[in-house]
Design an enzyme around this catalytic site. Structure first.
Site, PDB file in Angstrom:
ATOM      1  N   LYS A  72       0.820  -1.218   0.000  1.00 29.07           N
ATOM      2  CA  LYS A  72       0.000   0.000   0.000  1.00 29.07           C
ATOM      3  C   LYS A  72       0.848   1.260   0.000  1.00 29.07           C
ATOM      4  CE  LYS A  72      -3.463  -0.422  -0.544  1.00 29.07           C
ATOM      5  NZ  LYS A  72      -4.030  -0.729  -1.886  1.00 29.07           N
ATOM      6  N   GLY A  73       2.030   1.139  -0.571  1.00 31.26           N
ATOM      7  CA  GLY A  73       2.896   2.307  -0.668  1.00 31.26           C
ATOM      8  C   GLY A  73       2.863   2.956  -2.043  1.00 31.26           C
ATOM      9  N   GLY A  74       2.268   2.250  -3.024  1.00 32.99           N
ATOM     10  CA  GLY A  74       2.212   2.764  -4.385  1.00 32.99           C
ATOM     11  C   GLY A  74       3.028   1.937  -5.357  1.00 32.99           C
ATOM     12  N   ARG A  76       2.152  -0.533  -7.382  1.00 28.51           N
ATOM     13  CA  ARG A  76       1.519  -0.701  -8.693  1.00 28.51           C
ATOM     14  C   ARG A  76       1.657   0.565  -9.526  1.00 28.51           C
ATOM     15  NH1 ARG A  76       1.025  -3.983 -12.492  1.00 28.51           N
ATOM     16  NH2 ARG A  76       0.663  -5.560 -10.893  1.00 28.51           N
ATOM     17  N   SER A 163      -4.576   2.724   4.579  1.00 24.66           N
ATOM     18  CA  SER A 163      -4.731   2.101   3.259  1.00 24.66           C
ATOM     19  C   SER A 163      -4.736   0.591   3.364  1.00 24.66           C
ATOM     20  CB  SER A 163      -3.602   2.552   2.326  1.00 24.66           C
ATOM     21  OG  SER A 163      -3.728   3.911   1.992  1.00 24.66           O
ATOM     22  N   ALA A 281     -11.157   5.910  -0.772  1.00 17.96           N
ATOM     23  CA  ALA A 281     -11.205   6.788   0.390  1.00 17.96           C
ATOM     24  C   ALA A 281     -10.969   5.988   1.667  1.00 17.96           C
ATOM     25  CB  ALA A 281     -12.561   7.490   0.461  1.00 17.96           C
TER      26      ALA A 281
END
Length: 315
Positions: A72-74, A76, A163, A281
């Site tokens: 969930k750090g980005g 992708r 996230s 969100a």
């Protein structure tokens, strides 16, 4: 004479090795390829370790770069943006070779089979976010390739926790399964539940220490995930330099999608955005609980900044 004959026999029966496009320009890299040969013999189920060569001249290779995390750090978004570069060949799915025992036992032949076909001038990249927090992964990657270039993308630890919860929450909702509120995970006996796995994954300095046992800091490029969301181009420029790629990705490759609320990609006239599961969100969290979370991460963040020699704009 007997020793000479034994050496000759060993050379004859040595199994074929996956071709590596990493230049052997140091003792470390030469040693790394020696270890790869041993791994091929130990972990391959067959002795005939085969090349995967396409009719167009492309070939599957062991990756020269791995996006190791964080969840969930980005990761992708980073992979999709990096794929804009013509010299990058990216594996589509998360491979989980080094952290899942069933996969690791399949050996390097299986690992290579998961890679995309690429041309000699291209760098093969795979991403599995769970690698960063798995204790056994750094050593396994090191034994495969000591000169591996690693990409690590991090976000504000508190935001990453939210996230993390959000992803699991929606996964349950899609299966029509109930899931507890985030407060039920974050609070235990009136205090912050530091045993919550999502919190542990955000203790970056603990996991980073494990990686630095095997790889020097100049082999690990840290991407600022918060900046990548707000202004992706400067962060991708830094990744290009780290991977020694020619500057091919431009600011025009990114455009802000007001409907989705984040940047999308423009590639050769085609526009594409991340999956709808991205950018969801976060749940509403009580301000006092958020403050507890920020306070808890203050010291771990400080230790991480000292470890990597740079700071990030986190709470």
């Amino acid at each position: 004479m007997a020793a000479f004959l034994l050496g000759a026999v060993l050379l004859i029966v040595q199994p074929q090795i996956v071709p590596s496009r990493l230049a052997i320009n140091s003792k470390a890299e030469a040693s790394s390829q020696s270890v790869q040969r041993e791994l091929l013999k130990k972990t391959s189920q067959k002795n005939d370790f085969k090349e995967n060569i396409h009719s167009n001249g492309s070939c599957r290779h062991l990756p020269q770069t791995i996006i190791i995390g964080v969840r969930k750090g980005g990761t992708r978004a980073l992979l999709e943006m990096l794929s804009l570069h013509p010299d990058i060949a990216a594996a589509e799915s998360e491979v989980h070779f080094f952290d899942w025992e069933d996969h690791y036992r399949n050996g390097l032949q299986w690992y290579v089979d998961q890679m995309p076909f690429s041309y000699p001038h291209q760098i093969t990249v795979e991403k599995t976010p769970a690698y960063f927090t798995s204790p056994k992964v750094p050593e396994r990657v090191y034994h495969m390739n000591q000169s591996m270039r690693l990409l690590l993308i991090l976000r504000d630890p508190s935001e990453r926790v939210l996230s993390d919860y959000t992803q699991v929450f929606y996964n349950h909702m899609q299966k029509h399964k109930p899931y507890p509120s985030i407060e039920q995970f974050l609070i235990k006996d009136g205090e912050l539940n530091v045993d919550y796995k999502a919190i542990n994954r955000s203790l970056y300095y603990i996991h980073m220490q494990n990686w630095l046992k095997y790889f020097p800091l100049d082999r690990i490029h840290i991407v600022d995930g918060d900046k990548l969301i707000k202004d992706p181009f400067p962060e991708i420029e830094k990744v290009e330099r780290f991977l020694k790629l020619s500057p091919q990705i431009n600011a025009s490759n990114f455009y802000f999608n007001k409907t989705k609320g984040f940047y999308c990609l423009r590639d050769s006239g085609r526009e594409r955005c991340l999956h709808e599961s991205k950018g969801r969100a976060h749940p509403q969290v009580d301000t006092r609980l958020l403050e507890k979370l920020h306070e808890y991460f203050h010291e771990p963040n400080k230790k991480f900044f000292e470890l990597v020699g740079r700071t990030f704009d986190w709470h």
